[in-house]
Design an enzyme around this catalytic site. Sequence first.
Site, PDB file in Angstrom:
ATOM      1  N   ASP A 485      21.134  40.226 -13.654  1.00 35.78           N
ATOM      2  CA  ASP A 485      20.934  40.860 -12.352  1.00 35.78           C
ATOM      3  C   ASP A 485      21.562  40.083 -11.210  1.00 35.78           C
ATOM      4  O   ASP A 485      21.652  40.576 -10.090  1.00 35.78           O
ATOM      5  CB  ASP A 485      19.430  40.944 -12.057  1.00 35.78           C
TER       6      ASP A 485
HETATM    7  C1  GLC Z   1      14.944  39.591 -15.153  1.00 37.89           C
HETATM    8  C2  GLC Z   1      15.053  41.097 -15.177  1.00 37.89           C
HETATM    9  C3  GLC Z   1      16.016  41.586 -16.215  1.00 37.89           C
HETATM   10  C4  GLC Z   1      17.307  40.842 -16.132  1.00 37.89           C
HETATM   11  C5  GLC Z   1      17.102  39.350 -16.166  1.00 37.89           C
HETATM   12  C6  GLC Z   1      18.376  38.573 -15.982  1.00 37.89           C
HETATM   13  O1  GLC Z   1      14.237  39.147 -16.258  1.00 37.89           O
HETATM   14  O2  GLC Z   1      13.798  41.692 -15.416  1.00 37.89           O
HETATM   15  O3  GLC Z   1      16.241  42.963 -16.061  1.00 37.89           O
HETATM   16  O4  GLC Z   1      18.095  41.265 -17.200  1.00 37.89           O
HETATM   17  O5  GLC Z   1      16.204  38.978 -15.141  1.00 37.89           O
HETATM   18  O6  GLC Z   1      18.857  38.652 -14.691  1.00 37.89           O
HETATM   19  C1  GLC Z   2      16.322  38.287  -9.107  1.00 27.22           C
HETATM   20  C2  GLC Z   2      16.000  37.406 -10.285  1.00 27.22           C
HETATM   21  C3  GLC Z   2      16.258  38.131 -11.590  1.00 27.22           C
HETATM   22  C4  GLC Z   2      15.590  39.468 -11.562  1.00 27.22           C
HETATM   23  C5  GLC Z   2      15.914  40.258 -10.297  1.00 27.22           C
HETATM   24  C6  GLC Z   2      15.108  41.532 -10.248  1.00 27.22           C
HETATM   25  O1  GLC Z   2      17.664  38.588  -9.080  1.00 27.22           O
HETATM   26  O2  GLC Z   2      16.726  36.219 -10.286  1.00 27.22           O
HETATM   27  O3  GLC Z   2      15.796  37.360 -12.661  1.00 27.22           O
HETATM   28  O4  GLC Z   2      16.013  40.199 -12.669  1.00 27.22           O
HETATM   29  O5  GLC Z   2      15.642  39.507  -9.167  1.00 27.22           O
HETATM   30  O6  GLC Z   2      15.345  42.287  -9.142  1.00 27.22           O
END
Ligand code: GLC
Ligand code: GLC
Length: 813
Positions: A485
Amino acid sequence: MKYGYFDDAALEYVITTPKTPLPWINYLGNKEFFSLISNTCGGYTFYKDAKLLRLTRYRYNNVPYDNNGKYFFIKDGDTVWNPGWQPVKTALDSYECRHGLGYSTFTASKKDIQTRVLTFVPMEDNCEVSKVTITNNRSTDAEIQLFSYVEWCLWNADDDMKNFQRNLSTGEVEVTGGGSVIYHKTEYRERRNHYAIYGVNTAVDGFDTSRDAFLGAYNGPDSPDAVAAGACTNSIASGWSPIAAHQINVKLAAGESKTFIFTLGYIENPEDQKWEAPSVVNKKPAEAMLAKYQDEASVDKALEELKAYWKDLLSIYHVKSSNEKVDRMVNIWNQYQCMVTFNMSRSASYYESGIGRGMGFRDSCQDLLGFVHLIPDRARQRIIDIASTQFQDGSAYHQYQPLTKKGNSDIGSGFNDDPLWLIAGTNAYVRETGDVSILDEIVPFDNDMSVAQPLMEHLKRSFDYIVNHKGPHKLPLIGRADWNDCLNLNCHSTQPGESFQTFGPSEGPVAESVFIGGMFVKYGREYADLCKLQGKNDEAERALKEVAEMEKVLLSDAGWDGKWFVRAYDSYGNKVGGAECEEGQIYIEPQGFCVLAGVGKETGQAQKALDSVKAKLDTKYGVMILQPAYTVYHEELGEVSSYPPGYKENAGIFCHNNPWVSIAETVIGRGDRAFEVYKKTCPAYTEEISEIHRTEPYIYCQMVAGADAKFHGEGKNSWLTGTAAWTFVNISQYILGVYPTLKGLSVDPCVPADFGDFSVKRIYRGVEYDITVKQNGVQKGVKQLIVDGTEVEGTVIPYDASKKTVKVEVIMG
Ligand code: GLC
Ligand code: GLC
């Protein structure tokens, strides 16, 4: 250092001190009514949706943390204490918290008065039942007082902590039975058809429903005025902050015990049956619920039902090996966490406030992978719900709200990995159940039934979304982000407060993801398998041609950096995750995912990529997500470079993709290394270093601080993480090797050389398989597969629905 121990026979983790490094929590509830409960009785309760229907208040970001819960107070002369130590924090003479599967118990004593609180959500009712037993272990009579306390949330948890000009005037309650049952009915007079109750199965000596009356306006729950005075005030709340508190004066002869049963429930009434008299709520359904939990025997029976439910679920996959830690995780805790992540997605934990994300499209599809064998029917419904939020072009809402099941337009779409996860979840469901009818199920797009199509058409559009959205290197366009993300290559945000995920265009025509390429190979093939199953051979062939082309690109200079797979190309066309980058030269995701998809297995690139992972990303606490960590903010990369080095997506050990690496190792047959990676983040192993790791030692956390971080090895964000599902897939299907295929169960373990023989009991499509594996010191390879005495070619046990049990012998060699 440990703060407790596993009691495997009881299926419990036993916490022996309230002062754990962080609150160590449990989840109560299996279907629609849920509570979070910590080892000091903190937590909160909600029905279906932690944002929209929250029953009790919790204060995130509080000092001290984990303050507010469903508390009991004992007043014994001048001493006031709690069975869970918080909130008064009077030193206890003994304390023990046992977190079990869907229930928790708290046993404590002070000055020879002992309390035992058992709390759980019964299988069949929308309530939390607490059985409180008080025992006088003195040689003389004792007169003490028991107080209960919960603080109501005014339903919408988001509004509840913001909209004070309204909320301080809306609170309403009713009380019956002289205070035994307290009804919280805020907003029931207008648009709500639900209220909450907190009742006890005895006459009370007092009650309160106004927080100020019970606590005192300047006190917290650590020093309620009513408890200090030994008397509630029988207050009826009107606005402000309604609560529910009971006072019971208890006389106990020497050695005597008394038990009280408290029920915290959620009740809905049909629109035309809301009232029994003007302004008086219809209490019939509440009374019926309370009537079920009036005596100990019925509470004990409900607990037995809950335990039987779990015993049954856990019999579906059961391993017996010479490794106690593996057995414990596989047979109990890993599967338990898979249930919790399936139920919660990323909505409500001690680190997810319940008001942010609802159900994530990609998260929920992945959660399915570790859950589908437990209750396939629920997984089926979830797949339909998720697919219903897909758009006609194959893209998808990134999140949806569990109560409404509608896509969340604040965050919208444009996360280009999302579509492929739908194929992953559906394929896993069909492999588990053989139920191909799901593919013909008519499913709306964006919840619009007028444009509904069979689920199989949804999968086709998922597949084609990638085919139709490629960039300059013929790699998939990344959009807002892929699985990571924080890799926001089209965002270019320079102002604080802008969302990294939704700022900037969702479609950049240049930024590409090698990781999605790896996913496309894996799930493109799974899509083709489903096409073949439906007799759509031309479509299968078309899909496989696209997959082969993608594989070529991944193995060419576009996807391969020389020693490992590239991660992505940014919006200027520059490499992300290549030796030429100053920071972020190598990322874990494409190494794990490409190799687990089989990319580079023949060319030797797979092995090279995993060797690079070991050389560059490994630590004693797990494999880091990237190296070297970003030390400065890169506008063109986004949030990934916003975290301090070693945390979260910036070189943290992101537990979720450790199993990808471990699975990848099994794909190339290196059982020793696969297991080494498995062990590093495995809670049963990290239990020994709980003072460093800090989060619960019975479940996975999302992230462990990487080597660049000050607190290397420290875990964060426990419970709600795709790690649960992926680790279960890894250990059960790849390492122990019992993998459901479309044609039947395959057994092809990949274990460390010294793992020893083991057996697995697996209930699959109604047949019980008793599998024994003779390992012969071999890491991978099946020499002989003997099914009910007859040798079979290959590794797949032919599925035969006419059998009840099948005996399988696997001889490795
Ligand atoms: C969080 C989110 C997931 C994403 C991950 C890596 O765990 O829930 O959707 O893939 O972060 O950014
Ligand atoms: C932030 C976090 C990630 C998560 C995301 C969800 O980017 O670092 O882990 O998946 O928020 O919106």
